[in-house]
Design an enzyme around this catalytic site. Structure first.
Site, PDB file in Angstrom:
ATOM      1  N   HIS A  75       0.833  -1.216   0.000  1.00 53.06           N
ATOM      2  CA  HIS A  75       0.000   0.000   0.000  1.00 53.06           C
ATOM      3  C   HIS A  75       0.869   1.268   0.000  1.00 53.06           C
ATOM      4  O   HIS A  75       0.430   2.307   0.478  1.00 53.06           O
ATOM      5  CB  HIS A  75      -0.947   0.050   1.206  1.00 53.06           C
ATOM      6  CG  HIS A  75      -1.718  -1.207   1.437  1.00 53.06           C
ATOM      7  ND1 HIS A  75      -3.013  -1.381   1.022  1.00 53.06           N
ATOM      8  CD2 HIS A  75      -1.349  -2.382   2.017  1.00 53.06           C
ATOM      9  CE1 HIS A  75      -3.419  -2.600   1.354  1.00 53.06           C
ATOM     10  NE2 HIS A  75      -2.422  -3.236   1.954  1.00 53.06           N
ATOM     11  N   SER A  92      14.587  22.345 -15.006  1.00 51.37           N
ATOM     12  CA  SER A  92      13.376  23.121 -15.279  1.00 51.37           C
ATOM     13  C   SER A  92      13.789  24.428 -15.906  1.00 51.37           C
ATOM     14  O   SER A  92      14.783  25.035 -15.513  1.00 51.37           O
ATOM     15  CB  SER A  92      12.625  23.372 -13.980  1.00 51.37           C
ATOM     16  OG  SER A  92      11.776  24.500 -14.104  1.00 51.37           O
ATOM     17  N   LYS A  95      15.534  22.785  -9.739  1.00 49.39           N
ATOM     18  CA  LYS A  95      14.973  21.495 -10.108  1.00 49.39           C
ATOM     19  C   LYS A  95      15.970  20.570 -10.819  1.00 49.39           C
ATOM     20  O   LYS A  95      16.788  21.000 -11.623  1.00 49.39           O
ATOM     21  CB  LYS A  95      13.759  21.680 -11.041  1.00 49.39           C
ATOM     22  CG  LYS A  95      12.529  22.234 -10.370  1.00 49.39           C
ATOM     23  CD  LYS A  95      11.943  21.314  -9.306  1.00 49.39           C
ATOM     24  CE  LYS A  95      11.282  20.085  -9.875  1.00 49.39           C
ATOM     25  NZ  LYS A  95      10.025  20.396 -10.561  1.00 49.39           N
ATOM     26  N   GLU A 141      10.428   9.056 -16.050  1.00 42.37           N
ATOM     27  CA  GLU A 141       9.031   9.463 -16.268  1.00 42.37           C
ATOM     28  C   GLU A 141       8.566   9.094 -17.672  1.00 42.37           C
ATOM     29  O   GLU A 141       7.448   8.599 -17.866  1.00 42.37           O
ATOM     30  CB  GLU A 141       8.875  10.969 -16.073  1.00 42.37           C
ATOM     31  CG  GLU A 141       9.079  11.435 -14.643  1.00 42.37           C
ATOM     32  CD  GLU A 141       9.061  12.957 -14.575  1.00 42.37           C
ATOM     33  OE1 GLU A 141      10.140  13.571 -14.515  1.00 42.37           O
ATOM     34  OE2 GLU A 141       7.961  13.532 -14.604  1.00 42.37           O
TER      35      GLU A 141
END
Ligand code: ARG
Length: 480
Positions: free
Chosen positions: A176, A297, A303, A310
């Site tokens: 979980h 970024s 960043k 991804e």
């Protein structure tokens, strides 16, 4: 039997200057094809990728025709030489692909006829584009499945190398997405190796059904010419030939099975990618991605994003979509060949490219990441991950498991209220909840103790994990 010495008629595929040549199927047609129709029905803009397979199939077919005396030896030899020339033209980018010739098959055949005249016009004897394209697809799929297998093994090796290094690294295992029980990092990484092994098995299993030779099925009903299908199969390295010509030209299971297996593989890759994304967050901090494998970024200077993982995660959507796309094309199609089936190629090529590139980049990423053992160890401590071990300790002392579960649950709640971890408890603390606890019980909260005791086959104990590593080292031995 046609003789090679027969005077060759000037190829009618050679059109007068300024006029488009006739279609190979043009005999029955009185009007030129509308350009709109030509553009809509053509597949050469994407199926040109099948050219090497189309040519290999045609060479085998021509050799078979000559061996069976359906065409002369001289014509057979001339066809083979011509096709080899065309192969070089394509490889060197000198070949002109023409959409008015619809597909890869007619482009190659038209060029052959342009080069060698009537001999070229004999190549399509005892063959249809329907069995031809079925053959090309199977030849293509054999290569792709083989290449995927090699690449998956590479990713397994990268995971195995990280696992070998992580044989003593303790991390929280999750259910979980909540910290559950301590495990060895190696054990976790080897779970991904298992998933990938099943992908290899699935593709290998599909390979056995892909590896069947359909040529000689003709348009759908077979051919009256005295062909030798086994001979063609042998030349192309197929162990068997298809049994039913209708099935052979209408079947796209080879592509479907591949796409299904590749979609599952892509889903596995996305789960691995997701863990890298997640573990790379400041919140987890388990894994570091080198700068060369991250991106920044344009707005936020601080960043550093895990874009590779991804994108790999996102690619699973395409692979699943491509499988569903072809599945839907095939649904409800009457036998045998239908032009709808031309829609098999783009999803197929897209998945092959996508999965191939994802495997390559994920292998590099997995090899390059490093793990933060301290962060993992802290997460194990703070997560009460050895609570089950305390309960099991009571079970060994005769307390029923449900009761033990309840007792340890209360201990965890108390720790949480007081901001303590399990390893800060004294024996007196434990005894207040359950007098059955003794000195040994204190050891049970140690994550390494928990791991060592999980000796059940397939568990996370160091012995089980090193046995797994040995197993994979043996299985994955061989050229990378
Ligand atoms: N381009 C076609 C395909 O991909 C080749 C087979 C065409 N056959 C036909 N009879 N039109 O399916």
């Amino acid at each position: 039997m046609p003789s090679a010495s027969r005077t060759r008629r000037k190829s009618s595929a050679k059109a007068p200057v300024g006029r488009k040549p006739r279609k190979p199927w043009g005999g029955r047609f009185a009007e030129r094809t509308d350009p709109l129709v030509e553009a809509y029905t053509q597949s050469v803009s994407f199926d040109h990728r099948l050219a090497p397979y189309d040519i290999a199939g045609s060479i085998a077919h021509a050799k078979m025709l000559a061996k069976c005396r359906i065409i002369s030896k001289a014509d057979g030899a001339e066809i083979v030489r011509g096709l080899e020339k065309i192969r070089r033209e394509i490889e060197e980018g000198r070949f002109t692909w023409r959409t008015d010739l619809e597909d890869v098959h007619m482009n190659v055949e038209a060029r052959l006829t342009e080069m060698i005249g009537d001999a070229g016009r004999r190549l399509h004897t005892a063959r249809s584009r329907n069995d031809q394209v079925a053959l090309d697809l199977r030849l293509y799929l054999r290569d792709i499945v083989h290449e995927h297998d090699r690449q998956i093994a590479g990713l397994q090796r990268a995971l195995l190398a990280q696992a070998s290094r992580g044989q003593e690294t303790v991390m929280p295992g999750y259910t979980h997405l909540q910290r559950a029980q301590p495990v060895l990092l190696a054990h976790h990484l080897l779970a991904h190796v298992e998933m990938l092994e099943r992908d290899r098995e699935r593709l290998r299993d599909a390979f056995n059904r892909i590896n069947v030779m359909p040529l000689g099925s003709g348009a759908l009903a077979g051919t009256p010419h005295p062909i030798d299908r086994a001979f063609t199969a042998k030349l192309l390295g197929f162990p068997r030939i298809t049994r039913n010509s209708i099935d052979a030209v209408s079947d796209r299971d080879p592509a479907l099975e591949y796409l299904a297996g590749a979609a599952i593989l892509a889903v596995h890759l996305s789960r691995l990618a997701e863990e890298i994304v997640l573990w790379n967050t400041a919140e987890f901090g388990f894994v570091r991605i080198p700068d060369s494998f991250a991106t920044g970024s344009s707005l936020m200077p601080q960043k550093k994003n895990p874009d590779v993982a991804e994108i790999a995660r996102g690619k699973a959507g395409r692979a699943a979509g491509n499988f569903i796309a072809l599945l839907t094309v095939m649904k409800g199609l009457p036998l045998s060949y239908n032009r709808d089936m031309q829609e098999d190629k783009e999803p197929l090529f897209d998945t092959a490219d996508t999965v191939g590139r994802t495997l390559a980049v994920m292998t590099a990423l997995v090899s390059r990441v490093s793990f933060d053992e301290q962060r993992m160890r802290n997460a194990v401590r703070e997560g009460f991950t050895t609570a089950t071990d305390l309960a099991d300790d009571l079970v060994e002392k005769g307390v029923p498991f449900r009761t033990a579960h309840e007792v340890v649950g209360r201990i965890v709640r108390e720790c949480q209220e007081k901001g303590r971890t399990l390893d800060q408890l004294t024996l007196a603390d434990l005894r207040r909840h359950e007098p059955a606890f003794d000195r040994k019980s204190l050891r049970r909260v140690d994550p390494l103790d928990s791991i060592r005791r999980r000796k059940s086959p397939g568990g996370t104990s160091p012995g089980s994990v090193s046995a797994q590593i040995e197993f994979w080292e043996r299985r994955l031995a061989g050229p990378a």
